[in-house]
Design a protein around this motif. Sequence first.
Motif, PDB file in Angstrom:
ATOM      1  N   ALA A  86     -41.376  40.897  -2.694  1.00 31.43           N
ATOM      2  CA  ALA A  86     -42.497  41.478  -1.960  1.00 31.43           C
ATOM      3  C   ALA A  86     -43.707  40.562  -2.048  1.00 31.43           C
ATOM      4  N   GLY A  87     -44.496  40.566  -0.991  1.00 29.85           N
ATOM      5  CA  GLY A  87     -45.694  39.733  -0.986  1.00 29.85           C
ATOM      6  C   GLY A  87     -46.080  39.343   0.419  1.00 29.85           C
ATOM      7  N   PRO A  88     -47.076  38.504   0.564  1.00 25.18           N
ATOM      8  CA  PRO A  88     -47.533  38.084   1.893  1.00 25.18           C
ATOM      9  C   PRO A  88     -46.552  37.141   2.574  1.00 25.18           C
ATOM     10  N   THR A  89     -46.731  36.966   3.858  1.00 25.57           N
ATOM     11  CA  THR A  89     -45.975  35.986   4.640  1.00 25.57           C
ATOM     12  C   THR A  89     -46.931  34.858   5.023  1.00 25.57           C
ATOM     13  N   VAL A  90     -46.562  33.630   4.667  1.00 25.26           N
ATOM     14  CA  VAL A  90     -47.408  32.474   4.941  1.00 25.26           C
ATOM     15  C   VAL A  90     -46.609  31.468   5.751  1.00 25.26           C
ATOM     16  N   MET A  91     -47.211  30.979   6.810  1.00 19.28           N
ATOM     17  CA  MET A  91     -46.562  30.034   7.718  1.00 19.28           C
ATOM     18  C   MET A  91     -47.128  28.630   7.516  1.00 19.28           C
ATOM     19  N   LEU A  92     -46.229  27.660   7.425  1.00 13.35           N
ATOM     20  CA  LEU A  92     -46.594  26.241   7.393  1.00 13.35           C
ATOM     21  C   LEU A  92     -45.945  25.583   8.596  1.00 13.35           C
ATOM     22  N   ARG A  93     -46.752  24.934   9.426  1.00 14.29           N
ATOM     23  CA  ARG A  93     -46.229  24.336  10.652  1.00 14.29           C
ATOM     24  C   ARG A  93     -46.248  22.812  10.603  1.00 14.29           C
ATOM     25  N   THR A  94     -45.221  22.213  11.183  1.00 13.85           N
ATOM     26  CA  THR A  94     -45.209  20.784  11.458  1.00 13.85           C
ATOM     27  C   THR A  94     -44.833  20.568  12.911  1.00 13.85           C
ATOM     28  N   GLU A  95     -45.255  19.438  13.476  1.00 16.65           N
ATOM     29  CA  GLU A  95     -44.859  19.069  14.823  1.00 16.65           C
ATOM     30  C   GLU A  95     -43.617  18.182  14.746  1.00 16.65           C
ATOM     31  N   TRP A 152     -44.248  31.729  -7.112  1.00 15.45           N
ATOM     32  CA  TRP A 152     -44.807  32.396  -5.949  1.00 15.45           C
ATOM     33  C   TRP A 152     -43.975  33.609  -5.577  1.00 15.45           C
ATOM     34  N   GLN A 153     -44.526  34.437  -4.696  1.00 14.74           N
ATOM     35  CA  GLN A 153     -43.783  35.608  -4.233  1.00 14.74           C
ATOM     36  C   GLN A 153     -44.184  35.920  -2.801  1.00 14.74           C
ATOM     37  N   GLY A 154     -43.226  36.461  -2.048  1.00 15.97           N
ATOM     38  CA  GLY A 154     -43.486  36.780  -0.653  1.00 15.97           C
ATOM     39  C   GLY A 154     -42.498  36.074   0.254  1.00 15.97           C
ATOM     40  N   THR A 155     -42.926  35.741   1.462  1.00 18.59           N
ATOM     41  CA  THR A 155     -42.064  35.105   2.459  1.00 18.59           C
ATOM     42  C   THR A 155     -42.710  33.817   2.946  1.00 18.59           C
ATOM     43  N   LEU A 156     -41.989  32.721   2.784  1.00 18.40           N
ATOM     44  CA  LEU A 156     -42.446  31.422   3.271  1.00 18.40           C
ATOM     45  C   LEU A 156     -41.776  31.158   4.617  1.00 18.40           C
ATOM     46  N   MET A 157     -42.594  30.879   5.619  1.00 19.96           N
ATOM     47  CA  MET A 157     -42.113  30.660   6.988  1.00 19.96           C
ATOM     48  C   MET A 157     -42.489  29.240   7.407  1.00 19.96           C
ATOM     49  N   LEU A 158     -41.475  28.395   7.570  1.00 12.36           N
ATOM     50  CA  LEU A 158     -41.694  27.016   7.981  1.00 12.36           C
ATOM     51  C   LEU A 158     -41.372  26.894   9.469  1.00 12.36           C
ATOM     52  N   VAL A 159     -42.287  26.300  10.225  1.00 14.21           N
ATOM     53  CA  VAL A 159     -42.119  26.181  11.674  1.00 14.21           C
ATOM     54  C   VAL A 159     -42.131  24.711  12.065  1.00 14.21           C
ATOM     55  N   GLY A 160     -41.054  24.265  12.699  1.00 11.00           N
ATOM     56  CA  GLY A 160     -40.991  22.935  13.299  1.00 11.00           C
ATOM     57  C   GLY A 160     -41.236  23.088  14.787  1.00 11.00           C
ATOM     58  N   GLN A 161     -42.410  22.712  15.229  1.00 10.55           N
ATOM     59  CA  GLN A 161     -42.826  22.981  16.611  1.00 10.55           C
ATOM     60  C   GLN A 161     -42.638  21.774  17.519  1.00 10.55           C
TER      61      GLN A 161
END
Length: 443
Positions: A86-95, A152-161
């Motif tokens: 449980a925890g926040p969701t944080v997004m890290l984006r790369t191109e 850490w805790q939560g959801t890590l969201m990695l985005v390849g854009q």
Amino acid sequence: MFLRISGFVLLSALALSAQQSPPKSEVQDVFPEAKALYVDLHEHPELSSHEERTASVLAGKLRALGYEVTEHVGGTGIVAILKNGAGPTVMLRTELDALPVLEQTGLPFASKVQAKDGAGHDVPVMHACGHDLHMSALFGTAEIMAKAKNTWQGTLMLVGQPAEETISGAKRMLADGLFTRFPKPDVAVALHDANEYSAGQVGYVPGFFNASADSIRITVYGRGGHGSRPDVTIDPVLIAASITVRLQSIVAREIKPGVAAVVTVGYIHAGTKGNIIPDEAEMGLTLRARDPKVRAHLVAAVERVAKAEAEAAGVETMPKLENFESTPSVYNDKMLAAHIVPVLDAALGKGNVAENEPIMGSEDFAEYVNAGVPGFYFQIGASDPEKLAAAKAQGKLPPGPHSSKFAPVLDSSLNAGITAEVAVLRNLLQGTPADVKNFTEHK
């Protein structure tokens, strides 16, 4: 020890350093593979919306680390999810994309790729904007986060854009359900390399950072004929020239002095021969602003001027205006920035984090913020300190993004990128989503 900023409680830089900054050994462990990925991506760049190999390579590496990876989001985009309680969701984006630039860096792994652009022309391709560095840093960060889930805790969201260079990839990923098929982030983070900072340094801007961008294509219609008989024609070249001159009055006479706004005519294409007045002319414009109201004014004013000049010339058909590429301004949540800056200070060392001035370049990271996600977009230094100092002494900068000679100081830039991303993610992936909202402007 705590600090209070805008009434909210933040961990001190000392506590952050102890709790969230990655030890050098963590970065050293992942660095060789991250660097090898950089070399591979640099040798195999792909143009916007054609990042098939790039996306496949990055997706495979993230999948091997245990991330749940979805490919072909919004075309060639990828989304990698790692859940850790449980925890926040944080997004890290790369191109993912590269540019149609002929590389002249002299690197042993310099790109030799040739490809066809959207118009079918053969063009050279190069990672001239550093997206290969961004992807490699994200991969190194992803590996550290996967190996140290106790931090850490939560959801890590990695985005390849895909397609950042055509400011269309973020829109496509959102339209394909980025924030509905996958968890909507509580915050989003991204970095970009910069030649105005030494490798190991970071720059940031609270509030509006990048400008909005609108790419306008104007087709001016006239009546063609022989160049010796202009009296029986309506010259679209003259109309286009008149529009160009008049457009400069928008910023000079309609925008309040000191307010950021740019109207640039990048090209006028018309005709085939000196003694032929053509039937039409095409103009290409870029409009830049920070304030959304100023942006709307620029777009409306360009249409007004184009049609007025055409009407004054007695055209039979009004010009056609197409806004074919656009993105809003990148806005860095000011409270989130105030929270993250001490984190970066602790990770990279005092004196290595500096507040910068807003720029008129554009970035479609803005689309995620515009979709309701508080964001923090920052710069990571990519220049050799001595070369940067020498260039500044002459009032210049080393070759930077979009230059055929741009090459980040790889080891130190990549090291700093991984270090900064891990520290920021570990800080944000604590507590509950409500805790994260406490240090953003989005209540």
